[in-house]
Design a protein around this motif. Structure first.
Motif, mmCIF file in Angstrom:
data_model
loop_
_atom_site.group_PDB
_atom_site.id
_atom_site.type_symbol
_atom_site.label_atom_id
_atom_site.label_comp_id
_atom_site.label_asym_id
_atom_site.label_seq_id
_atom_site.Cartn_x
_atom_site.Cartn_y
_atom_site.Cartn_z
ATOM 1 N N PHE A 1 87.530 22.703 32.282
ATOM 2 C CA PHE A 1 86.203 22.169 32.590
ATOM 3 C C PHE A 1 85.187 23.290 32.844
ATOM 4 O O PHE A 1 84.002 23.137 32.559
ATOM 5 C CB PHE A 1 86.278 21.215 33.780
ATOM 6 N N LEU A 2 85.658 24.425 33.379
ATOM 7 C CA LEU A 2 84.775 25.574 33.518
ATOM 8 C C LEU A 2 84.286 26.052 32.152
ATOM 9 O O LEU A 2 83.123 26.442 31.990
ATOM 10 C CB LEU A 2 85.496 26.719 34.238
ATOM 11 N N SER A 3 85.191 25.985 31.161
ATOM 12 C CA SER A 3 84.830 26.442 29.808
ATOM 13 C C SER A 3 83.802 25.536 29.146
ATOM 14 O O SER A 3 83.153 25.927 28.180
ATOM 15 C CB SER A 3 86.082 26.528 28.927
ATOM 16 N N THR A 4 83.646 24.306 29.684
ATOM 17 C CA THR A 4 82.653 23.391 29.114
ATOM 18 C C THR A 4 81.269 23.585 29.730
ATOM 19 O O THR A 4 80.323 22.892 29.349
ATOM 20 C CB THR A 4 83.091 21.932 29.310
ATOM 21 N N GLY A 5 81.171 24.489 30.723
ATOM 22 C CA GLY A 5 79.879 24.783 31.323
ATOM 23 C C GLY A 5 79.687 24.263 32.727
ATOM 24 O O GLY A 5 78.629 24.487 33.330
ATOM 25 N N LEU A 6 80.680 23.552 33.302
ATOM 26 C CA LEU A 6 80.551 23.069 34.673
ATOM 27 C C LEU A 6 80.672 24.219 35.659
ATOM 28 O O LEU A 6 81.344 25.227 35.376
ATOM 29 C CB LEU A 6 81.636 22.022 34.973
ATOM 30 N N LYS B 1 81.977 25.811 39.406
ATOM 31 C CA LYS B 1 83.343 25.819 39.949
ATOM 32 C C LYS B 1 83.680 24.539 40.707
ATOM 33 O O LYS B 1 84.741 23.936 40.500
ATOM 34 C CB LYS B 1 83.530 27.035 40.861
ATOM 35 N N GLU B 2 82.781 24.108 41.608
ATOM 36 C CA GLU B 2 83.068 22.914 42.406
ATOM 37 C C GLU B 2 83.123 21.662 41.542
ATOM 38 O O GLU B 2 83.974 20.796 41.729
ATOM 39 C CB GLU B 2 82.023 22.758 43.512
ATOM 40 N N ALA B 3 82.224 21.564 40.563
ATOM 41 C CA ALA B 3 82.233 20.404 39.673
ATOM 42 C C ALA B 3 83.485 20.389 38.809
ATOM 43 O O ALA B 3 84.052 19.321 38.531
ATOM 44 C CB ALA B 3 80.988 20.413 38.790
ATOM 45 N N ALA B 4 83.934 21.571 38.377
ATOM 46 C CA ALA B 4 85.151 21.659 37.567
ATOM 47 C C ALA B 4 86.364 21.234 38.384
ATOM 48 O O ALA B 4 87.253 20.515 37.891
ATOM 49 C CB ALA B 4 85.326 23.078 37.035
ATOM 50 N N LYS B 5 86.435 21.662 39.649
ATOM 51 C CA LYS B 5 87.538 21.262 40.523
ATOM 52 C C LYS B 5 87.541 19.748 40.737
ATOM 53 O O LYS B 5 88.585 19.093 40.685
ATOM 54 C CB LYS B 5 87.428 21.974 41.872
ATOM 55 N N ALA B 6 86.351 19.199 41.005
ATOM 56 C CA ALA B 6 86.243 17.755 41.217
ATOM 57 C C ALA B 6 86.645 16.990 39.962
ATOM 58 O O ALA B 6 87.322 15.950 40.035
ATOM 59 C CB ALA B 6 84.819 17.387 41.638
#
Length: 462
Positions: free
Chosen positions: A44-49, A51-56
């Motif tokens: 999800f980080l690779s999609t541009g989110l 850190k916190e949004a990627a974890k969620a």
């Protein structure tokens, strides 16, 4: 064929818990679950989110998958229980679901580190998880045949203790010889599988799936050798007949209020417990930024606590009965859940902590011991209380309903966690719905007869 002793039959029944527990210990909670969270977060980080949004997003994806698997289990459990009672056989069902377990676990080897096959891996995980849960319904239905009402509480508790010890041993083996920590080495500095696996590709951690499959395939053998069903002459029932039997059983619940309240109560508090198990390791990684070694130690403490407390719980169950044991375990779980939800790396109940404080780590380790210990007690005592509400004429059907109560709403805790995580944007606050589920289950226990409802069997069956 020589007659199998009662003692050996009990040991064979216990070996199912020993064989199946690694799916929950290694895959759901401590190794694959957190590893999946890492892979999904990076994806999800690779999609541009951020850190916190990627974890969620990673926690939400895991939550929805566990919810979907729980929904499938809940719908199918009572139907198959009724069908097994109609046909008079349980072992073929256990064999079929065992195959699902082994195949689903083995397929986790193929998870891609770039997250390109996340959904296929979730599907494989769910296949094995559903197989494990369905098989458990049929195993639980054999408990009344293993001893008297006074004995089954201790048998149940000892079975969970034995199973948790198997989970603990499997976790230690994986941490010492397979799962990669820093630098691609295991927790004691060895290359994974003595260098046979590539640490850079996380092959040691990915091997947890095949190891779980092999463990089950080997240790389920004593069960099939020593637990033989009595020969029951029954016509080969159809699915339609099984559904009619199930419908009749559900209708009868209106005349069995104690059983009805127990099923609904256990549906809620076991759902909360499963939510904690499913998100414990993931929570530790996402909220406290724990590394794999810390999560591994957390797992060892929790599993060891489960062994000890399950055994103690069986003794308490034998002396005081299952209901007060269940109530005590739920209160402890509520208290611990309340603490960790109000804790982060920076604060505790809103009070700031010194930078670098290890207090959250200490509290989380203690919480892991209590979650594991009280969870073991809760499951074992609940199984005993279900025996006190079981019609001996249809034990698998009865435990099918018990499976339904444990899984029909098994999607609720993960989905509530997913919704709460999405709304708050916080993996920490996202776990808060489990407290509500525990409290509702505790309230409904008030109307459950501690001694069961045997006096209503004859009336409800007429």
């Amino acid at each position: 064929m020589a007659e199998i002793s009662k003692r050996k039959r009990i040991w064979g029944w216990w070996f199912f818990d020993w064989a199946s527990q690694p799916y929950h210990t290694l895959l759901v909670t401590f190794i694959f679950g957190p590893f999946f969270a890492v892979v999904a977060t990076d994806y999800f980080l690779s999609t541009g989110l951020d850190k916190e949004a990627a974890k969620a997003s990673a926690q939400t994806l895991w939550a929805w998958n566990m919810g979907a698997a729980g929904l499938i289990i809940g719908i199918g459990a009572p139907i198959m229980g009724a069908l097994a009672d109609t046909r008079g056989r349980r072992r073929p069902w256990i064999m079929g679901f065992s195959i699902m377990y082994v195949v689903g676990a083995f397929m986790l080897w193929f998870i891609a580190l770039d997250g390109s096959n996340l959904y296929w891996m979730l599907l494989s995980f769910s296949l094995g998880f559903i197989g494990a849960e369905y098989a458990l319904i049929f195993i639980n239905s054999q408990l009344p045949e293993l001893g008297t009402e006074e004995e089954v509480g201790e048998i149940s508790g000892s079975g969970f203790a034995f199973g948790y010890f198997g989970g603990l041993l499997s976790l230690i083996i994986v941490l010492v010889f397979f799962a990669e920590m820093g630098g691609g080495k295991t927790i004691i500095g060895l290359p994974p599988a003595f260098g046979l696996l590539d640490g850079e590709q996380m092959e040691g951690t990915r091997a947890t799936g095949p190891i779980t499959a092999l463990w089950y395939a080997v240790f389920i053998i004593p069960y099939f050798r020593w637990v033989h069903e009595p020969l029951v002459e029954k016509a080969r029932g159809t699915v339609s007949e099984a559904l009619q039997t199930l419908k009749h059983t559900i209708v009868k619940l209106k005349d069995r209020s104690s059983l009805l309240y127990f099923l609904i109560s256990s549906m809620l508090y076991r759902d909360a417990l499963n939510g904690l198990y499913a998100f414990g390791g993931i929570y530790a990684h996402l909220v406290l930024d724990w590394t794999v070694p810390q999560i591994g130690i957390f797992g060892i403490i929790g599993a060891a606590s489960s062994v000890f407390f399950s055994w103690i719980g069986g003794k308490l169950d034998k002396r005081y009965g299952p209901k007060p044991v269940i109530i005590g375990a739920i209160w402890v779980l509520i208290g611990v859940a309340f603490v960790i939800i109000n804790m982060s790396r920076e604060s505790l109940f809103g009070m700031p902590l010194a930078e670098g404080s290890n207090l959250p780590d200490i509290i989380m380790m203690i919480s892991g011991a209590l979650f594991g210990g009280m969870g073991g007690i809760l499951q074992a005592a609940s199984r005993t209380l279900m025996v006190r509400h079981t019609d001996p004429a249809t034990p698998t059907e009865s435990f099918g309903l018990y499976g339904l109560s444990g899984r029909a709403t098994a999607f609720i805790a993960p989905i509530l966690i997913g919704i709460a995580t999405t709304l708050t944007g916080s993996a920490r606050l996202g776990v808060s719905p489990v407290i509500l589920l525990f409290l509702l289950g505790l309230i409904l226990l008030r109307w459950v007869n501690a001694k069961g409802d045997k006096e209503t069997w004859a009336d409800a069956s007429s």
